[in-house]
Every structure is written in C-alpha cells, then in structure tokens.
Design a protein around this motif. Sequence first.
Motif, PDB file in Angstrom:
ATOM      1  N   GLN A 100       0.670  -1.247  -0.117  1.00 49.04           N
ATOM      2  CA  GLN A 100       0.086   0.126  -0.117  1.00 49.04           C
ATOM      3  C   GLN A 100       1.065   1.259   0.065  1.00 49.04           C
ATOM      4  N   ILE A 101       1.727   1.335  -1.193  1.00 46.57           N
ATOM      5  CA  ILE A 101       2.396   2.583  -1.229  1.00 46.57           C
ATOM      6  C   ILE A 101       1.742   3.749  -2.116  1.00 46.57           C
ATOM      7  N   ASP A 102       1.859   4.848  -1.275  1.00 42.59           N
ATOM      8  CA  ASP A 102       0.930   6.122  -1.881  1.00 42.59           C
ATOM      9  C   ASP A 102       1.889   6.897  -2.543  1.00 42.59           C
ATOM     10  N   LEU A 103       3.112   6.876  -2.564  1.00 42.16           N
ATOM     11  CA  LEU A 103       4.090   7.712  -3.121  1.00 42.16           C
ATOM     12  C   LEU A 103       3.878   7.854  -4.661  1.00 42.16           C
ATOM     13  N   PRO A 104       4.391   9.011  -5.407  1.00 40.94           N
ATOM     14  CA  PRO A 104       4.164   8.911  -6.726  1.00 40.94           C
ATOM     15  C   PRO A 104       4.943   7.871  -7.388  1.00 40.94           C
ATOM     16  N   LYS A 105       4.401   7.456  -8.502  1.00 42.40           N
ATOM     17  CA  LYS A 105       4.964   6.180  -9.270  1.00 42.40           C
ATOM     18  C   LYS A 105       6.450   5.879  -9.525  1.00 42.40           C
ATOM     19  N   ASN A 106       6.906   7.170  -9.534  1.00 37.30           N
ATOM     20  CA  ASN A 106       8.483   7.309  -9.943  1.00 37.30           C
ATOM     21  C   ASN A 106       9.403   7.341  -8.840  1.00 37.30           C
ATOM     22  N   GLN A 107       8.498   7.360  -7.391  1.00 31.71           N
ATOM     23  CA  GLN A 107       9.561   7.494  -6.190  1.00 31.71           C
ATOM     24  C   GLN A 107       9.580   5.942  -5.585  1.00 31.71           C
ATOM     25  N   VAL A 108      10.745   5.762  -5.146  1.00 30.29           N
ATOM     26  CA  VAL A 108      10.936   4.601  -4.557  1.00 30.29           C
ATOM     27  C   VAL A 108      10.676   4.664  -3.007  1.00 30.29           C
ATOM     28  N   SER A 109      10.128   3.483  -2.484  1.00 37.31           N
ATOM     29  CA  SER A 109       9.963   3.688  -1.161  1.00 37.31           C
ATOM     30  C   SER A 109      11.036   3.364  -0.434  1.00 37.31           C
ATOM     31  N   GLY A 110      11.144   4.109   0.972  1.00 38.71           N
ATOM     32  CA  GLY A 110      12.328   3.868   1.811  1.00 38.71           C
ATOM     33  C   GLY A 110      12.172   2.465   2.441  1.00 38.71           C
ATOM     34  N   LEU A 111      10.914   2.332   2.614  1.00 35.97           N
ATOM     35  CA  LEU A 111      10.746   0.938   3.517  1.00 35.97           C
ATOM     36  C   LEU A 111      11.258  -0.524   2.545  1.00 35.97           C
ATOM     37  N   VAL A 112      10.871  -0.310   1.247  1.00 36.36           N
ATOM     38  CA  VAL A 112      11.521  -1.356   0.210  1.00 36.36           C
ATOM     39  C   VAL A 112      12.881  -1.010  -0.030  1.00 36.36           C
ATOM     40  N   HIS A 113      13.408  -0.047  -0.013  1.00 31.78           N
ATOM     41  CA  HIS A 113      15.007   0.130   0.004  1.00 31.78           C
ATOM     42  C   HIS A 113      15.723  -0.291   1.062  1.00 31.78           C
ATOM     43  N   SER A 114      15.103  -0.257   2.348  1.00 34.12           N
ATOM     44  CA  SER A 114      15.895  -0.471   3.540  1.00 34.12           C
ATOM     45  C   SER A 114      16.238  -1.869   3.548  1.00 34.12           C
ATOM     46  N   GLN A 115      15.057  -2.920   3.198  1.00 32.99           N
ATOM     47  CA  GLN A 115      15.356  -4.279   3.152  1.00 32.99           C
ATOM     48  C   GLN A 115      16.542  -4.730   2.233  1.00 32.99           C
ATOM     49  N   LYS A 116      16.914  -3.813   1.324  1.00 34.51           N
ATOM     50  CA  LYS A 116      18.400  -4.202   0.456  1.00 34.51           C
ATOM     51  C   LYS A 116      19.391  -3.894   1.150  1.00 34.51           C
ATOM     52  N   ILE A 117      19.492  -2.582   1.685  1.00 30.59           N
ATOM     53  CA  ILE A 117      20.753  -2.354   2.423  1.00 30.59           C
ATOM     54  C   ILE A 117      20.881  -2.518   3.902  1.00 30.59           C
ATOM     55  N   LEU A 118      19.784  -2.918   4.669  1.00 33.53           N
ATOM     56  CA  LEU A 118      19.988  -2.689   6.149  1.00 33.53           C
ATOM     57  C   LEU A 118      19.689  -4.216   6.533  1.00 33.53           C
ATOM     58  N   ASN A 119      19.562  -5.244   5.805  1.00 32.30           N
ATOM     59  CA  ASN A 119      19.358  -6.469   6.226  1.00 32.30           C
ATOM     60  C   ASN A 119      20.265  -7.296   6.956  1.00 32.30           C
ATOM     61  N   ASN A 120      21.526  -6.729   6.964  1.00 30.89           N
ATOM     62  CA  ASN A 120      22.642  -7.796   7.464  1.00 30.89           C
ATOM     63  C   ASN A 120      23.263  -7.245   8.446  1.00 30.89           C
ATOM     64  N   ILE A 121      22.609  -5.974   9.208  1.00 31.63           N
ATOM     65  CA  ILE A 121      23.437  -5.373   9.891  1.00 31.63           C
ATOM     66  C   ILE A 121      23.102  -5.590  11.335  1.00 31.63           C
ATOM     67  N   PRO A 122      24.080  -6.108  12.112  1.00 33.29           N
ATOM     68  CA  PRO A 122      23.923  -6.613  13.498  1.00 33.29           C
ATOM     69  C   PRO A 122      23.027  -5.680  14.342  1.00 33.29           C
ATOM     70  N   GLY A 123      21.918  -5.897  15.277  1.00 31.05           N
ATOM     71  CA  GLY A 123      21.159  -4.851  16.007  1.00 31.05           C
ATOM     72  C   GLY A 123      20.271  -4.293  15.343  1.00 31.05           C
ATOM     73  N   ILE A 124      19.999  -4.664  13.718  1.00 35.23           N
ATOM     74  CA  ILE A 124      18.885  -4.554  13.099  1.00 35.23           C
ATOM     75  C   ILE A 124      18.079  -5.904  12.718  1.00 35.23           C
ATOM     76  N   ASP A 125      16.620  -5.718  12.896  1.00 40.90           N
ATOM     77  CA  ASP A 125      16.158  -7.182  12.490  1.00 40.90           C
ATOM     78  C   ASP A 125      14.798  -6.639  11.654  1.00 40.90           C
ATOM     79  N   PHE A 126      14.449  -7.681  10.701  1.00 39.39           N
ATOM     80  CA  PHE A 126      13.252  -7.373  10.064  1.00 39.39           C
ATOM     81  C   PHE A 126      12.217  -8.559  10.477  1.00 39.39           C
TER      82      PHE A 126
END
Length: 314
Positions: free
Chosen positions: A263-289
Amino acid sequence: MSEKIINIETVHPLDIFGANDQNLEVVRNYFSKLKIVSRDNYVKAFGEEGDLLDFESKFTSLLLHFEKFGRLTKTDIGLLLNMESGGSSMAPEGQNDVLVHGKNGLLVRARTENQRKLVASSIKNDLVFVIGPAGTGKTYTAVAMAVRALKNKEIQRIILTRPAVEAGENLGFLPGDLKEKLDPYMQPLYDALGDMLPTQKLLQYIEERVIEIAPLAFMRGRTLNNAFAILDEAQNTTPSQLKMFLTRMGAAAKFIVTGDITQIDLPKNQVSGLVHSQKILNNIPGIDFVYLDRSDIIRHKLVSRIIDAYDKEQ
C-alpha cells in the motif's frame, strides 16, 4: 443431511453462547451453511458431514480456550475460527504474555506467533522493521511495547510519527490550521494509545511531551535519547526521509519501523524507503526485519478475504 451434537455441560452456557447468544451468532455467521441451535447444555448443528467435522473441531477449540483462560470474547472467537492450518495461530496466553493492562480491564497481548516474534526481536534489537498487510497488528503491538517500556521506566518518552502522505486526498483542502490538518493522519496512533492509557493520563503525557505524536518532517534535526520511537506507514517514506528518521536514534533508544509495502501512496516514480531499507540494512547486527502475513490478521474475517481478492487481481 447429518447432525452433530456437542455437550457443554462442564461450563455455563452463558459463558460460551454469550449474552443474548451474541457469541453463538458469530459462530453461526462463520458456519453459514449449517443450521446451529443451542439447547441448555448442548449445541446441535445440521448440515454436510465435512462442514460438521470442521464445526466440531473449531467449536471444541472455543471450549478449550474458555477452560484455559476463563473467558471467551467475540474477538477470541473470531481469531480461533479464522485460524488456518499451517498459518500463524493465536499465541498461548498467560499473565506473563500481557504487554499492557489497558483501560476497562483490557489485556493487550501479542496475539499471534509473528506478533510474538516482533516482541522478542524488539527486546533483543534496538531497531526492528515490521512489514505486513493491513490488520496484522503491526502498529498496535509496537505501541503496546512502547507503553510497557514507559510504564517500566525503561525509557523516558515515546515518539510516534508518520509521513503525512496523501492517500488519494488533498491535504491542502482540509479545513483548519496545520495541527487540525495533520491530526487525521495521526489518529490511528491516538486510537491505540487510547486503549492502553486512561484518558486523563494520556492527555497529561501529551501535554508534558512524555508522549509526542508528530509528522515525520518534525523529526528533522533532533536526537532522540531515552526514547521509544515508532515510525508508522513507513512504506510512504522516501529513502532520504527514512534515513533521516533512523539517524535520529540517540542513547538508550528503541526504534520500530512499521509498514505495508503493498500500500505505497508515493508517486509512481518514487522509491519507497521501506522497500529500499530491506536491501541495504538486512545484514547489520542490531537490526532485524519481522514479517507478518494474512494469517496474522486480527480484524474482521472479511479483511483477509479482501486482501486475497486484491492480491489476485494484481
């Protein structure tokens, strides 16, 4: 047509059927293909054999729930009836599972296995991302954990924030000043807090800024020490906005980020920060999904069916 009789003589019928058969009516609506009648200490159902077997299994689970916990609410019934094999189930409930003792005797618990994973993950990690569809209790469970931490004096304040992104509506045309325009976006957070704190205490906390509910833009430039911060609806942040929020984390802080990437309400050409975070923060100790799914939905049973219908259409 077959019939099935279930004896409930070990409990008082009112405890199972509810006042004016309110609980029984929930069961009847669920098993709409069956004719279900109650007589004193038994319930009788008429219908096809397969439906009767399902009825017997689930009605027995209602009886077991009451025998274990001494209560059976319409919410309990809805959750138990809508359980599916292989999915998440209602978490075993006990006094130690209670997150918050809310208003009017309400006991706020993590109700499914994935919600319990969220609780366990937040205890272990200082930053947790919670991703799942509508109705899975993401925000509600997170707010309950924040209130518990405040009551236990583990933190000094609660910060609740959301991006003020317009879901098909125009913010500029809403009546009132800036606060009156923004408050509707924050209402789900007020609703959750209203279940967990007495009204006067909540108002006092807000006035004293022990609890702060504000749009995401108001977080810029701040450092949140000794705070439990929740960013809700994070699917509607841009990567730079989400980075801004995450870098507000100060000493002795806990952060939870919740969102629904369907349910992303951003403009179609805008990347969601939450989707982006899954790619770059997934393997950092102290952070969990932590991921929740349709089996965690604890709203009306139709919510699951609505989500399924939209998923199939897409």
